[in-house]
Design an enzyme around this catalytic site. Sequence first.
Site, PDB file in Angstrom:
ATOM      1  N   GLU A 106     -17.608  -2.315 -13.726  1.00 54.46           N
ATOM      2  CA  GLU A 106     -18.800  -2.746 -13.003  1.00 54.46           C
ATOM      3  C   GLU A 106     -19.503  -1.536 -12.393  1.00 54.46           C
ATOM      4  O   GLU A 106     -18.851  -0.599 -11.939  1.00 54.46           O
ATOM      5  CB  GLU A 106     -18.429  -3.760 -11.921  1.00 54.46           C
ATOM      6  CG  GLU A 106     -17.883  -5.043 -12.514  1.00 54.46           C
ATOM      7  CD  GLU A 106     -17.513  -6.090 -11.479  1.00 54.46           C
ATOM      8  OE1 GLU A 106     -17.665  -7.285 -11.784  1.00 54.46           O
ATOM      9  OE2 GLU A 106     -17.076  -5.723 -10.368  1.00 54.46           O
ATOM     10  N   ASP A 162     -10.468 -10.010 -12.012  1.00 52.50           N
ATOM     11  CA  ASP A 162     -10.325 -11.179 -12.887  1.00 52.50           C
ATOM     12  C   ASP A 162      -9.089 -11.103 -13.767  1.00 52.50           C
ATOM     13  O   ASP A 162      -8.479 -12.128 -14.072  1.00 52.50           O
ATOM     14  CB  ASP A 162     -11.547 -11.318 -13.783  1.00 52.50           C
ATOM     15  CG  ASP A 162     -12.761 -11.854 -13.046  1.00 52.50           C
ATOM     16  OD1 ASP A 162     -12.657 -12.082 -11.832  1.00 52.50           O
ATOM     17  OD2 ASP A 162     -13.810 -12.040 -13.683  1.00 52.50           O
TER      18      ASP A 162
END
Length: 408
Positions: A161, A177
């Site tokens: 990210e 995640d």
Amino acid sequence: MLRTLGRRTLATGLTLATMLAGSLLATGAAAPAGAATPATAAAVPATIPLTITNNSGRADQVYVYNLGTQLSTGRQGWADADGTFHPWPAGGNPPTPAPDAAIPGPAAGQSKTIRVPKFSGRIYFSYGRKLVFKLTTGGLVQPAVQNPTDPNRDILFNWSEYTLNDDGLWLNSTQVDMFSAPYSVGLQRADGSSVSAGKLRPGGYRGLFDALRGQPGGWSGLIQTAADGTVLRALSPLYGVETGALPAGVMDDYIDRVWQKYTTSTLTVTPFADRPAVRYSGRVSGGVMRFTDTSGAVVTSFDKPDASSVFGCHRRLDAPNDQVRGPISRTLCAGFNRTTLLVNSQQPDTSPAAFYRDPITNHYARAVHAQMADGKAYAFAFDDVGHHESLVHDGGPRQARLTLEPLD
């Protein structure tokens, strides 16, 4: 279990811009060293080079995707290898196929440089097969491999990210995640020096799965394999609880002990490192933990959380981007995941020597951090409390890098 980019909850991973805001708010940190001031913000160009190096040792074709939100317009879309932004077309219900945004990645032992624009989003990479993305009326549907029918379930992939804006670049490795195909991130600062994060120690990839297999209590259920038995990933414990792969009551004993302790004693939360006078006192009464400020006024309260709330830092531990509840909740979330709330009534506890010592703890996060070369990772949503995250930043980056690491 559809997830649309730009509308993610903490459980499914925020864009880095929001994560950064939460980090600075929760820890009271000043802007990271090298952050641009308004006078120097113009020095950040419209795009910067990102070099992807394939040290995986795998012969598979690699595919790379740069997906996210264009900061100047707020539109969702993808960027090609030259850094040109392409908005997504309208989606549908049921979801419709997204345009093919794949960029051919480097072969084993080689590198490829692309350009990334001012964006907040994700750099995905996959081995052997292209990822499947679809569009709903609400935006992009991301891979959700906790769903056994997700078309990406049997693909080895991962993502980083990042946010690039006028104040610089923030780039991380994330395990919020899942833990899967290993990689590290880095950048060259404006002064020419380099910094990196997210690299596993030797043997760390297999070591994580070995740790989960050896941990009693159902933690091995987080591991997902391909049809031939090849390990693909370990789900986060949040998804483990949501799917039944991990027992829903896996944290109940610890949560009960915390609630019992603070029925008769006080939990002090000082969420801003640079504002020690801002502190809150928590006590449990009638099953609810209420926090008061220094004047004695109740400012927020929390029902007893469950494992999902703890692992996702959401629901009963929701953390809005405000100046009171959010900072308190982030501190509680870190304390629950790291299981420091019983041994230290002054929170946050930022010393890693105290983390994950209780037999009932977030063993996924414990194992992820244990396998990192520098001990830093994003193993749950607010793992940046106390600066234990795998993040690189500079206010005037010259270039960035993403290295695909060996699966050993």
